[in-house]
Scaffold this active site. Structure first.
Site, PDB file in Angstrom:
ATOM      1  N   VAL A  69       0.854  -1.192   0.000  1.00  0.00           N
ATOM      2  CA  VAL A  69       0.000   0.000   0.000  1.00  0.00           C
ATOM      3  C   VAL A  69       0.883   1.231   0.000  1.00  0.00           C
ATOM      4  O   VAL A  69       1.789   1.363   0.823  1.00  0.00           O
ATOM      5  CB  VAL A  69      -0.927   0.023   1.230  1.00  0.00           C
ATOM      6  CG1 VAL A  69      -1.695   1.348   1.301  1.00  0.00           C
ATOM      7  CG2 VAL A  69      -1.911  -1.141   1.188  1.00  0.00           C
ATOM      8  N   ALA A 114       4.383   4.179   2.881  1.00  0.00           N
ATOM      9  CA  ALA A 114       3.954   2.912   2.278  1.00  0.00           C
ATOM     10  C   ALA A 114       4.135   1.807   3.303  1.00  0.00           C
ATOM     11  O   ALA A 114       4.740   1.998   4.360  1.00  0.00           O
ATOM     12  CB  ALA A 114       4.759   2.607   1.016  1.00  0.00           C
ATOM     13  N   LYS A 115       3.613   0.647   2.986  1.00  0.00           N
ATOM     14  CA  LYS A 115       3.823  -0.537   3.827  1.00  0.00           C
ATOM     15  C   LYS A 115       3.515  -1.771   3.005  1.00  0.00           C
ATOM     16  O   LYS A 115       2.691  -1.739   2.076  1.00  0.00           O
ATOM     17  CB  LYS A 115       2.916  -0.514   5.071  1.00  0.00           C
ATOM     18  CG  LYS A 115       3.475  -1.317   6.221  1.00  0.00           C
ATOM     19  CD  LYS A 115       4.665  -0.606   6.868  1.00  0.00           C
ATOM     20  CE  LYS A 115       5.187  -1.365   8.075  1.00  0.00           C
ATOM     21  NZ  LYS A 115       6.237  -0.603   8.767  1.00  0.00           N
ATOM     22  N   GLY A 116       4.162  -2.866   3.360  1.00  0.00           N
ATOM     23  CA  GLY A 116       3.911  -4.141   2.708  1.00  0.00           C
ATOM     24  C   GLY A 116       3.787  -5.243   3.732  1.00  0.00           C
ATOM     25  O   GLY A 116       4.301  -5.120   4.850  1.00  0.00           O
ATOM     26  N   ASP A 155      10.721  -5.092   8.533  1.00  0.00           N
ATOM     27  CA  ASP A 155       9.748  -4.863   9.593  1.00  0.00           C
ATOM     28  C   ASP A 155       9.619  -6.185  10.351  1.00  0.00           C
ATOM     29  O   ASP A 155      10.510  -7.039  10.274  1.00  0.00           O
ATOM     30  CB  ASP A 155       8.405  -4.395   8.998  1.00  0.00           C
ATOM     31  CG  ASP A 155       7.479  -3.776  10.037  1.00  0.00           C
ATOM     32  OD1 ASP A 155       7.724  -2.631  10.430  1.00  0.00           O
ATOM     33  OD2 ASP A 155       6.530  -4.457  10.470  1.00  0.00           O
TER      34      ASP A 155
END
Length: 425
Positions: A69, A114-116, A155
């Site tokens: 995202v 953003a992040k995944g 992360d």
């Protein structure tokens, strides 16, 4: 709300996206933003969900789900971690991406958020299987990522080796080595000195500042750290080095405590040998959830989101809570803690050290010139101290909590970039 042994959230009971949007709404109201601008800031700019077929080591095929995202790109390319966790879902990734947008703006890093995530429990897979998962996921999201587009980082459940696999997969497709496509890489592959410990160091910089702010001498203070992974472990070590007595820590398997303070170095050696804080001879066992309500001056929740909630916020005895994790305090818990006079240093400030040094790594990779550990740590301390001062001043001026002040500062900066760029027809 129910919790696991380490106090982690149950996704069916708590949606972090609700908290993220509520924080945005509160800040937007204070700032007097029009509804259309709020709507733009509340919705991700771009998101993708991919299927990840995996051939297991025994030859069977399993299909996993991954997300990426990009919440906002107004201030620069997207930036955010990749997590491997069985709790990953799209709303969680959306919330984390939004928090990354505010975090980058608050620390004045020229990125969007953003992040995944991949819905997987990495403990149940071999390293070879995790490499195949990582490479397939990278190939699926490849059109979205790149040094000028979106730069992933480690992360929960991922590490520098996972970043090396991502960088290699992207580079093979590009036909040349692209060091800047990810951060948090091994030093031998363009990683930055100080990156592995950056988030932990940032947590401790603001922890010491917050203790002093409430009139406490850090050298006479006690602390509890919930989570003993990449962030919590380093935070415990650096707190102990600063003279803070770390009385209790926990991980996903349980907790350990000692009323005179834990020997953090010995505990780290125990974890390296056994994989958990459980069974450490230098302390007595405690329930992981009890760490959150330990009788200490400082509490550092450094695991996952939603661990401080309406059911336990009233039992927190710490004077200061510093959010090493993303979103560890629910909206309901925030209200309870504020009413009780507990100082909460929000995640977008407290754990921003990682993205700051990720930015340094990206800059170094683009220049092909690397800084010394001393240079990195000095610049990190300056960024964290400057952001702490900004948030304190904003909170005093508006008469609001540190979280609201930090969110207002960040949202205002992102909104200004939106306005200056204009709205593309």
């Amino acid at each position: 709300m129910t919790t696991t042994a380490d106090g982690s959230r149950q996704a069916s009971q708590h949606n972090p996206l609700d908290d993220a949007r509520s924080q945005l709404a509160e800040a937007a109201q204070i700032l007097g933003f029009e509804p259309g601008l709020i709507d733009m800031l509340a919705v991700p700019r771009r998101e993708v969900t991919v299927s990840i077929p995996l051939r297991r080591d025994d030859g069977t095929i399993e299909v996993l789900t991954g997300h990426r995202v990009q919440h906002n790109l107004s201030r620069g390319p997207a930036k955010g971690g990749l997590r491997f966790s069985p709790d990953v879902d799209l709303d969680e990734v959306r919330a984390l991406a939004m928090w990354m947008t505010w975090k980058c703006a608050l620390l004045d890093v020229p990125y969007g958020g953003a992040k995944g995530g991949i819905t997987i429990d990495p403990r149940l897979y071999s390293r070879a299987e995790l490499e195949r998962v990582t490479r397939r996921y990278t190939s699926e999201i490849m059109p979205l990522i790149g040094p000028a587009k979106d730069i992933p980082a480690p992360d929960i459940g991922t590490d520098e080796e996972v970043m090396a696999w991502m960088m290699d997969t992207f580079s093979v497709a590009a036909g040349h080595t692209v060091l800047g496509v990810v951060t948090g890489k091994p030093a031998s592959l363009g990683g930055s000195a100080g990156r592995p410990s950056a988030t932990s160091r940032g947590v401790v910089h603001v922890s010491l500042a917050a203790l002093r702010h409430v009139g406490l001498d850090p050298a006479a203070c006690t602390a509890a750290v919930q989570g003993f992974g990449k962030v919590g472990r380093g935070a415990a070590r650096f707190l102990a080095e600063a003279g803070v007595r770390v009385l209790a820590v926990s991980d996903q398997y349980g907790g350990v405590a000692h009323e005179d303070g834990l020997d953090v170095a010995a505990l780290e050696a125990h974890v390296d040998e056994t994989g958990s804080v459980v069974g450490f001879a230098g302390g007595h066992p405690v329930d992981g959830e009890d760490i959150l309500t330990a009788d200490v001056d400082l509490l550092v929740p450094a695991a996952v989101e939603g661990v401080l909630h309406a059911g336990n916020a009233g039992l927190v005895r710490a004077r200061v809570v510093v959010e090493g994790a993303n979103g560890p305090t629910t909206q309901e818990a925030d209200a309870v803690l504020a009413e009780r006079g507990v100082t909460v240093v929000p995640d977008i400030l407290a754990n921003a050290g990682g993205v700051v040094v990720s930015y340094f790594e990206w800059v170094q990779a683009n220049q092909a010139y690397w800084w010394s550990q001393e240079e990195v740590e000095e610049r990190l301390a300056q960024r964290m101290t400057s952001a702490w001062t900004d948030v304190m001043n904003e909170a005093a001026e508006r008469g609001v909590t540190l979280r609201t002040a930090a969110t207002c500062l960040a949202v205002r900066r992102v909104a200004e970039a939106h306005r200056l760029r204009g709205l593309y027809p």
